[in-house]
Design a protein around this motif. Structure first.
Motif, PDB file in Angstrom:
ATOM      1  N   VAL A   9       0.863  -1.178   0.000  1.00  0.00           N
ATOM      2  CA  VAL A   9       0.000   0.000   0.000  1.00  0.00           C
ATOM      3  C   VAL A   9       0.899   1.227   0.000  1.00  0.00           C
ATOM      4  CG1 VAL A   9      -1.896  -1.151   1.211  1.00  0.00           C
ATOM      5  CG2 VAL A   9      -0.138   0.009   2.526  1.00  0.00           C
ATOM      6  N   ARG A  10       0.322   2.386  -0.224  1.00  0.00           N
ATOM      7  CA  ARG A  10       1.130   3.594  -0.306  1.00  0.00           C
ATOM      8  C   ARG A  10       1.906   3.791   1.001  1.00  0.00           C
ATOM      9  NH1 ARG A  10      -1.472   9.020  -2.616  1.00  0.00           N
ATOM     10  NH2 ARG A  10      -1.534   7.564  -4.368  1.00  0.00           N
ATOM     11  N   GLY A  11       3.209   3.927   0.880  1.00  0.00           N
ATOM     12  CA  GLY A  11       4.061   4.141   2.036  1.00  0.00           C
ATOM     13  C   GLY A  11       4.519   2.868   2.728  1.00  0.00           C
ATOM     14  N   ARG A  12       4.055   1.697   2.283  1.00  0.00           N
ATOM     15  CA  ARG A  12       4.466   0.447   2.904  1.00  0.00           C
ATOM     16  C   ARG A  12       4.636  -0.631   1.846  1.00  0.00           C
ATOM     17  NH1 ARG A  12       0.277  -3.031   5.921  1.00  0.00           N
ATOM     18  NH2 ARG A  12       0.333  -4.038   3.873  1.00  0.00           N
ATOM     19  N   PRO A  13       5.816  -1.269   1.778  1.00  0.00           N
ATOM     20  CA  PRO A  13       6.034  -2.298   0.755  1.00  0.00           C
ATOM     21  C   PRO A  13       5.277  -3.580   1.082  1.00  0.00           C
ATOM     22  CG  PRO A  13       7.911  -2.199   2.238  1.00  0.00           C
ATOM     23  CD  PRO A  13       6.994  -1.074   2.636  1.00  0.00           C
ATOM     24  N   GLN A  68      14.415  -4.449  -3.302  1.00  0.00           N
ATOM     25  CA  GLN A  68      14.369  -3.913  -1.948  1.00  0.00           C
ATOM     26  C   GLN A  68      13.867  -5.005  -1.035  1.00  0.00           C
ATOM     27  OE1 GLN A  68      12.041  -0.347  -1.527  1.00  0.00           O
ATOM     28  NE2 GLN A  68      11.656  -0.713   0.628  1.00  0.00           N
ATOM     29  N   ARG A  69      14.518  -5.246   0.062  1.00  0.00           N
ATOM     30  CA  ARG A  69      14.039  -6.239   1.016  1.00  0.00           C
ATOM     31  C   ARG A  69      12.760  -5.762   1.667  1.00  0.00           C
ATOM     32  NH1 ARG A  69      15.662 -11.230   0.776  1.00  0.00           N
ATOM     33  NH2 ARG A  69      15.204 -11.445   2.987  1.00  0.00           N
ATOM     34  N   THR A  70      11.837  -6.702   1.920  1.00  0.00           N
ATOM     35  CA  THR A  70      10.573  -6.322   2.525  1.00  0.00           C
ATOM     36  C   THR A  70      10.587  -6.626   4.004  1.00  0.00           C
ATOM     37  OG1 THR A  70       9.542  -8.458   2.225  1.00  0.00           O
ATOM     38  CG2 THR A  70       9.401  -6.941   0.387  1.00  0.00           C
ATOM     39  N   GLU A  71       9.652  -6.075   4.712  1.00  0.00           N
ATOM     40  CA  GLU A  71       9.522  -6.351   6.119  1.00  0.00           C
ATOM     41  C   GLU A  71       8.988  -7.759   6.321  1.00  0.00           C
ATOM     42  OE1 GLU A  71       7.133  -3.413   7.983  1.00  0.00           O
ATOM     43  OE2 GLU A  71       7.989  -1.766   6.832  1.00  0.00           O
ATOM     44  N   GLY A  72       9.379  -8.380   7.419  1.00  0.00           N
ATOM     45  CA  GLY A  72       8.807  -9.682   7.770  1.00  0.00           C
ATOM     46  C   GLY A  72       9.525 -10.840   7.173  1.00  0.00           C
ATOM     47  N   ASN A  73      10.613 -10.661   6.390  1.00  0.00           N
ATOM     48  CA  ASN A  73      11.354 -11.764   5.806  1.00  0.00           C
ATOM     49  C   ASN A  73      12.441 -12.249   6.748  1.00  0.00           C
ATOM     50  OD1 ASN A  73       9.815 -11.629   3.558  1.00  0.00           O
ATOM     51  ND2 ASN A  73      11.283 -10.494   2.321  1.00  0.00           N
TER      52      ASN A  73
END
Length: 265
Positions: free
Chosen positions: A227-231, A260-265
């Motif tokens: 979403v906008r502002g969050r990968p 780009q690495r994402t959060e939660g990986n």
């Protein structure tokens, strides 16, 4: 959408989409020249797939019902019935039909893929012809062996599913599941599915359809969409699935460098 676009988005085959459209047509619309042509085209394809000699053999010689023939060939009941009348085949009265025992996917997969029994052997056991048993294999999307004992890649994927981690088995036991798992594991490292699709050199709608299918196979969302502002990022189930893929299918590990690495990986 075209049939192909819808199939890619849903993670299924063109034949499955056509079959569902034939079984559950949309509300009637005013007939147009294009629609008239399409209706005639469907009948023409059905005649090629199910000629008079074959329909007579299945319905009269093997005593299969119209519905059994529909399930085995993927042609709608309405079209099979129309072909029978076109071929002057006298239909049996409703309620007095001798129905062949349905062949379930689980039974056929266990006997043919796991225990490696020939289709001819299974056909004799169930009282039908090898040709009809092969149709049931196609109906359940179970790839058949070629040249006797040889495996094709899709059949090897089914065999892999027998010993794979339970989480991954539903995906590995169907055609294309290994590729879908590979693409999911690679896509998970990108900020959006669009970026992943560009890097993996696949169409966006194809990648979305594969992940949607995996989410149905594995029982829940694998990704929280960007979403906008969050990968984009993995859900708890997605992290479990990716770890299982990296452990059980090391040959399928993604070799792409993420944007780009994402959060939660």
């Amino acid at each position: 959408m075209t049939v192909t676009q819808a199939a890619n988005l849903l993670g299924t085959s063109n034949d499955a989409v056509k079959h569902l459209l034939a079984e559950h047509p949309p509300p009637p619309r005013p007939i147009t020249p294009g629609k008239a042509w399409a209706t005639g085209h469907i009948s023409a394809v059905a005649r090629t797939q199910l000629p008079e000699s074959e329909l007579r053999r299945l319905y009269i010689d093997e005593r299969l019902s119209i519905r059994d023939i529909s399930q085995a060939t993927g042609i709608s009941v309405r079209v099979v019935t129309s072909l029978a009348r076109e071929y002057d085949i006298v239909l049996r009265p409703t309620g007095r039909t001798t129905r062949a025992k349905p062949i379930t996917k689980d039974w056929l997969h266990e006997q043919y893929t796991v225990h490696r029994r020939p289709l001819a052997d299974l056909a004799r056991e169930t009282g039908m012809s090898p040709t009809s048993m092969a149709r049931w294999a196609r109906h359940h999307q179970i790839p058949t062996r070629r040249g006797g004992a040889g495996h094709n890649p899709a059949l090897r994927a089914l065999a892999d599913g027998v010993t794979a981690p339970p989480l991954l088995r539903p995906a590995l036991e169907r055609r294309g599941g290994r590729e879908h798992l590979r693409n999911f594991a690679a896509a998970a490292s990108y900020p959006t599915l669009g970026a992943a699709a560009d890097a993996l050199n696949v169409k966006w709608c194809t990648l979305v359809g594969q992940i949607n299918r995996l989410e149905r196979d594995l029982g829940g969302p694998l990704l929280e969409r960007a979403v906008r502002g969050r990968p984009m990022r993995l859900t708890a189930l997605g992290r479990r699935a990716k770890r299982a893929i990296n452990k059980a299918l090391p040959d399928q590990a993604a070799s792409h460098t993420p944007l780009q690495r994402t959060e939660g990986n």
